[in-house]
Design a protein around this motif. Structure first.
Motif: not given
Length: 449
Positions: A25-53
């Motif tokens: 909601t609230g965004s008209s810019t073309a965008q794609v989702p990205v999902i990452l997962w690992s068998s070893d571990g990934l550094p933590a990433l704070a969830p982006p704010a609502a509507g943030h690209i």
């Protein structure tokens, strides 16, 4: 225990779909989702704010922190198209796991040690994920599939980038849900093979372009009152750039890089695909830009520069353009006017190998004798880049004295000659030496018998 894991998996997939729908909601810019997962571990990433690209720089910074700890084997599942709505519509978000098209993805996210979900990553005409991974890992992507992966030897002590191309609703015999379910099965088979090989991995699932682009204009951005002739500025895709040892050294941009494999065949626009640059090189005297596309085509641009004593400056020329596909090769010479000063770029509205051709085919192998090239709004520079983002001054292929200018000059010259001739005739007119006065006595001529 199985029921508990199933319920947990359904809640996880429902949360992802809800997260995608929330951020949509609230965004008209073309965008794609990205999902990452690992068998070893990934550094933590704070969830982006609502509507943030998430921008390219932000993703680059995260990948640098994620891949900086040691060798990585990255599995890139690159689907032709993917949007947040695909998870909402086909993800079984109401708790019905059997109705989900992403069952293996759900299980992988549940069993992985860590995962990161980016609902909205900016998309500007091409997919930047393969280029970012190639830059971070320092290796070119290797195109493989689930059938050849068991026979592939993977060195876990070095960086590896394995690319898996996945279709999206291209067949009229299958629905989108069936295509996504088949892609999910491929991902499940690949992950099973990696576990059997006991090779640690980091997996990324994303799309080359959005499957749905819905333009939603915020009410706060609407002008108040009347407005006249509002101009809409279209998005311009960035140029193709190859970085050498000293930084950017080759840049290319074209509105279309179209090829045809027969005289009457359909045109294929390679400019809509994201290439890799394996085999490219540049130095002070020669440059080679090799564009490797996942569809199997390889397009190469060979350039050189030399000093010409007559003009007392260096000039660069596009010596040849080579197209390879399925073991066949066609080479086109570019010496019929594709040149510019070495510190300039070359630009031409149309560069073709047919009609008024600037590219002339000089050799071919296999059935490549009828291949054709058509580059629209083409610009290239292989030397003396002023900076890493912009072309230098463009030397255009259109000459100053075009056919229209010559016609105007010749017509004007002809009219000038007619004017000069008429003026000369007027200047040569003389008055009469003697006039007959009607008021004076008439001249009598006596008659003699």
């Amino acid at each position: 225990m199985a029921e508990s894991r199933s319920s947990s998996g359904r809640r996880l997939m429902a949360f992802i779909a809800f997260l995608f729908a929330f951020f949509a909601t609230g965004s008209s810019t073309a965008q794609v989702p990205v999902i990452l997962w690992s068998s070893d571990g990934l550094p933590a990433l704070a969830p982006p704010a609502a509507g943030h690209i998430v921008s390219t720089d932000q993703l680059t910074a995260y990948l640098t922190s994620a891949f900086g700890s040691g060798p990585r084997t990255v599995l890139l599942f690159l689907q032709d198209k993917l949007s947040k709505d695909d998870f909402t519509v086909f993800g079984g978000v109401f708790g019905n796991k059997q109705d989900s098209a992403f069952q293996n993805l759900e299980a992988a996210l549940q069993s992985s040690s860590s995962s990161v979900t980016l609902p909205a990553f900016e998309w500007s005409g091409i997919s930047a994920i393969p280029a970012l991974l190639q830059e971070e890992l320092g290796v070119s992507p290797l195109l493989v599939d689930a059938d050849t992966l068991p026979h592939l030897s993977i060195n876990s002590s070095a960086n590896n980038l394995l690319l898996f191309n996945l279709p999206y609703c291209t067949s009229t015999h299958k629905s989108c849900k069936e295509v996504l379910h088949d892609n999910d099965e491929i991902m499940g088979n690949v992950l099973t093979i990696m576990k059997a090989k006991k090779v640690p991995y980091t997996a990324i699932y994303t799309g080359s372009q959005p499957s749905r682009v819905i333009s939603e204009t915020s009410m706060s951005q609407q002008p108040v009152g009347r407005s006249l002739l509002q101009a809409v500025v279209p998005d311009v895709k960035p140029p193709i750039m190859f970085n050498g040892t000293g930084g950017p050294c080759i840049m290319l941009w074209a509105q279309n890089l179209s090829i045809s494999l027969s005289a009457t065949g359909a045109w294929i626009d390679l400019g809509a695909q994201s290439p890799t640059f394996a085999g490219s090189m540049c130095n002070d005297t020669s440059s080679l830009l090799v564009l490797n596309y996942a569809s199997g085509y390889i397009l190469s641009f060979s350039m050189s520069q030399r000093f010409y004593p007559v003009s007392a400056r260096n000039w660069f020329t596009l010596d040849s353009v080579q197209l390879q596909s399925n073991g066949a090769t066609a080479s086109f010479s570019g010496r019929r006017g594709i040149y510019a000063p070495a510190e300039y770029s070359f630009h031409c509205q149309s560069v073709t190998s047919f009609g008024d051709a600037l590219l002339v085919q000089n050799s071919s192998s296999g059935n490549a004798s009828e291949w054709r090239l058509n580059f629209v709004d083409f610009q290239i520079q292989g030397f003396s880049l002023a900076n890493g983002t912009n072309f230098s001054y463009a030397s255009d292929c259109a000459g100053f004295f075009t056919a229209g200018i010559w016609m105007g000059l010749l017509t004007g010259l002809l009219m000038l000659l007619i004017f000069v001739y008429g003026l000369h005739m007027i200047m040569q007119l003389n008055t009469m030496d003697r006039f007959n006065d009607p008021k004076g006595p008439s001249i009598s001529v006596p008659q003699t018998e």
